[in-house]
Design an enzyme around this catalytic site. Structure first.
Site, PDB file in Angstrom:
ATOM      1  N   ASP A 119       0.854  -1.191   0.000  1.00  0.00           N
ATOM      2  CA  ASP A 119       0.000   0.000   0.000  1.00  0.00           C
ATOM      3  C   ASP A 119       0.896   1.250   0.000  1.00  0.00           C
ATOM      4  O   ASP A 119       1.885   1.320   0.727  1.00  0.00           O
ATOM      5  CB  ASP A 119      -0.891  -0.015   1.252  1.00  0.00           C
ATOM      6  CG  ASP A 119      -2.063   0.939   1.140  1.00  0.00           C
ATOM      7  OD1 ASP A 119      -3.211   0.500   1.215  1.00  0.00           O
ATOM      8  OD2 ASP A 119      -1.824   2.164   0.989  1.00  0.00           O
ATOM      9  N   ASN A 129     -13.086  -3.145   3.012  1.00  0.00           N
ATOM     10  CA  ASN A 129     -14.125  -2.105   3.052  1.00  0.00           C
ATOM     11  C   ASN A 129     -15.075  -2.218   1.850  1.00  0.00           C
ATOM     12  O   ASN A 129     -14.625  -2.385   0.719  1.00  0.00           O
ATOM     13  CB  ASN A 129     -13.466  -0.722   3.038  1.00  0.00           C
ATOM     14  CG  ASN A 129     -12.556  -0.508   4.238  1.00  0.00           C
ATOM     15  OD1 ASN A 129     -12.831  -1.013   5.325  1.00  0.00           O
ATOM     16  ND2 ASN A 129     -11.474   0.224   4.042  1.00  0.00           N
ATOM     17  N   HIS A 180      -7.150  -5.517   2.687  1.00  0.00           N
ATOM     18  CA  HIS A 180      -6.006  -4.914   3.396  1.00  0.00           C
ATOM     19  C   HIS A 180      -5.413  -5.950   4.342  1.00  0.00           C
ATOM     20  O   HIS A 180      -6.145  -6.581   5.126  1.00  0.00           O
ATOM     21  CB  HIS A 180      -6.459  -3.739   4.263  1.00  0.00           C
ATOM     22  CG  HIS A 180      -6.968  -2.564   3.514  1.00  0.00           C
ATOM     23  ND1 HIS A 180      -6.174  -1.476   3.223  1.00  0.00           N
ATOM     24  CD2 HIS A 180      -8.198  -2.277   3.019  1.00  0.00           C
ATOM     25  CE1 HIS A 180      -6.903  -0.569   2.580  1.00  0.00           C
ATOM     26  NE2 HIS A 180      -8.131  -1.033   2.439  1.00  0.00           N
ATOM     27  N   GLN A 239     -14.447   2.686   1.899  1.00  0.00           N
ATOM     28  CA  GLN A 239     -13.897   2.265   0.605  1.00  0.00           C
ATOM     29  C   GLN A 239     -13.648   3.490  -0.264  1.00  0.00           C
ATOM     30  O   GLN A 239     -14.548   4.329  -0.430  1.00  0.00           O
ATOM     31  CB  GLN A 239     -14.862   1.300  -0.110  1.00  0.00           C
ATOM     32  CG  GLN A 239     -14.251   0.705  -1.373  1.00  0.00           C
ATOM     33  CD  GLN A 239     -15.134  -0.360  -2.038  1.00  0.00           C
ATOM     34  OE1 GLN A 239     -16.299  -0.534  -1.679  1.00  0.00           O
ATOM     35  NE2 GLN A 239     -14.573  -1.057  -3.016  1.00  0.00           N
ATOM     36  N   HIS A 245     -10.609  -5.263  -2.803  1.00  0.00           N
ATOM     37  CA  HIS A 245      -9.257  -5.521  -2.295  1.00  0.00           C
ATOM     38  C   HIS A 245      -9.329  -5.858  -0.817  1.00  0.00           C
ATOM     39  O   HIS A 245     -10.261  -5.460  -0.125  1.00  0.00           O
ATOM     40  CB  HIS A 245      -8.322  -4.330  -2.531  1.00  0.00           C
ATOM     41  CG  HIS A 245      -8.855  -3.026  -2.023  1.00  0.00           C
ATOM     42  ND1 HIS A 245      -9.788  -2.287  -2.713  1.00  0.00           N
ATOM     43  CD2 HIS A 245      -8.614  -2.356  -0.877  1.00  0.00           C
ATOM     44  CE1 HIS A 245     -10.085  -1.201  -2.013  1.00  0.00           C
ATOM     45  NE2 HIS A 245      -9.392  -1.221  -0.889  1.00  0.00           N
TER      46      HIS A 245
END
Ligand code: AMP
Ligand code: ZN
Length: 136
Positions: free
Chosen positions: A32, A88, A103, A95, A101
């Site tokens: 990230d 999210n 995390h 989000q 995706h």
């Protein structure tokens, strides 16, 4: 299927470079760019699905197995003290990129990550309503 305007489609499929930790036919795992802590990574499917509601069951299952593998390896590498898996769905849930995706957030004793909430109370009314919707 890909979405021409989706940045995670471009990253997942290698059209935009990323710090890739892992890649296979279906997924890319990247670091990230705005990490919550050292080692924060994202699991991206190569196909475009906006959120969990759209995700096919097979990809959902594979994604969680991959999460387990990545968390195990990252814990060894980072020597972190724990991990949060966060996913999210919807702007109100935080989000910001509308390509599914997951995390992977390493946790360290005394880090400043705020993923906690103040517990409420499960009311009899809410409990009955929700159980009823499951036929219970
Ligand atoms: P979410 O808020 O759940 O949609 O998460 C989006 C995440 O993507 C955030 O943690 C961002 O820091 C991260 N992010 C956004 N753009 C990029 C990018 N180009 N490369 C890597 N991570 C990104
Ligand atoms: Zn996409």
């Amino acid at each position: 299927m890909k979405d021409q305007n989706c940045i995670f489609c471009k990253i997942a499929n290698g059209d935009i470079p990323s710090a890739t930790l892992y890649e296979d036919e279906r997924f890319r795992v990247i670091m990230d760019l705005g990490p919550a802590t050292k080692g924060h990574a994202l699991i991206l499917p190569k196909e475009h699905f906006a959120n969990l509601y759209e995700l096919p069951d097979e990809i959902a299952s594979e994604a969680f197995v991959l999460a387990k593998k990545m968390v195990t390896k990252l814990t060894e590498t980072l020597k972190c003290d724990g991990f949060n898996i966060v996913q999210n769905n919807g702007a109100c849930a935080g989000q910001t990129v509308f390509h599914f995706h997951i995390h992977l957030i390493p946790r360290y004793k005394n880090d400043q990550v705020g993923l906690t909430w103040t517990p409420g109370v499960l009311t009899e009314e809410d409990k009955a309503e929700i159980l009823a919707s499951f036929g219970r």
